[in-house]
Design an enzyme around this catalytic site. Structure first.
Site, short mmCIF file in Angstrom:
data_model
loop_
_atom_site.label_atom_id
_atom_site.label_comp_id
_atom_site.label_asym_id
_atom_site.label_seq_id
_atom_site.Cartn_x
_atom_site.Cartn_y
_atom_site.Cartn_z
N HIS A 162 0.85 -1.19 0.00
CA HIS A 162 0.00 0.00 0.00
C HIS A 162 0.88 1.24 0.00
O HIS A 162 2.05 1.21 0.37
CB HIS A 162 -0.96 0.01 1.21
CG HIS A 162 -0.35 0.57 2.45
ND1 HIS A 162 -0.37 1.92 2.75
CD2 HIS A 162 0.31 -0.03 3.46
CE1 HIS A 162 0.25 2.11 3.90
NE2 HIS A 162 0.68 0.96 4.35
N CYS A 163 0.27 2.35 -0.44
CA CYS A 163 0.94 3.64 -0.41
C CYS A 163 -0.03 4.65 0.20
O CYS A 163 -0.80 4.30 1.09
CB CYS A 163 1.41 4.04 -1.81
SG CYS A 163 0.07 4.15 -3.00
N GLN A 164 -0.01 5.87 -0.27
CA GLN A 164 -0.91 6.88 0.27
C GLN A 164 -2.30 6.79 -0.37
O GLN A 164 -3.30 6.79 0.32
CB GLN A 164 -0.31 8.27 0.06
CG GLN A 164 -1.05 9.40 0.77
CD GLN A 164 -0.90 9.37 2.30
OE1 GLN A 164 0.02 8.75 2.82
NE2 GLN A 164 -1.82 10.01 3.00
N TYR A 173 -3.05 4.52 2.64
CA TYR A 173 -3.05 5.05 4.00
C TYR A 173 -4.11 6.15 4.17
O TYR A 173 -4.69 6.30 5.24
CB TYR A 173 -1.67 5.59 4.38
CG TYR A 173 -1.65 6.06 5.81
CD1 TYR A 173 -1.67 5.13 6.86
CD2 TYR A 173 -1.68 7.41 6.13
CE1 TYR A 173 -1.71 5.55 8.17
CE2 TYR A 173 -1.72 7.83 7.46
CZ TYR A 173 -1.73 6.89 8.47
OH TYR A 173 -1.78 7.31 9.78
N GLY A 222 -2.86 4.69 -3.54
CA GLY A 222 -3.08 3.52 -4.38
C GLY A 222 -2.16 3.34 -5.57
O GLY A 222 -1.92 2.22 -6.00
#
Length: 118
Positions: free
Chosen positions: A80-82, A109, A84
């Site tokens: 995962h990132c911020q 996130y 997608g």
């Protein structure tokens, strides 16, 4: 657009966290972003390092991150990132290394912190 079998939702992630003792949640954001908040239990591997770190042998991976390296067929490897996009890129990199069931928590996130009220 996004291939659905590669993306998981917030509720998918919540249930994986409850059911899977082997879940490896990999945060591919920058160190600055991670320092501002992270999903509990995640490990941090910036996007640019995904190929290098997931190419380590199992012993070296465990030494570096303190968790077992997932098996190539693990269904419990989630990036995962911020928001997608980088998580999707990391998922593609992992899949190209043979982690054929790697998935991306598409909400990232941002969604997690919104829903968790962080």
């Amino acid at each position: 657009m996004a291939n659905t079998d590669k993306d998981i939702s917030y509720s998918d992630l919540k249930s994986l966290r409850e059911k899977s003792k082997d879940l490896l949640l990999v945060d591919v954001r920058s160190k600055d972003e991670v320092d501002r908040g992270r999903i509990p239990g995640s490990i941090h591997i910036p996007l640019d390092n995904v190929e290098k770190e997931f190419s380590l042998d199992a012993h070296a991976f465990q030494e570096k991150f303190g968790v077992p390296k997932p098996l190539l067929d693990s269904r419990d490897l989630v990036f995962h990132c911020q928001m997608g996009r980088r998580g999707g890129a990391a998922t593609e990199k992992a899949r190209s290394l043979g982690f054929k069931n790697a998935r991306n928590y598409a909400g990232g996130y941002k969604e997690w912190s919104d829903k968790e009220g962080k």
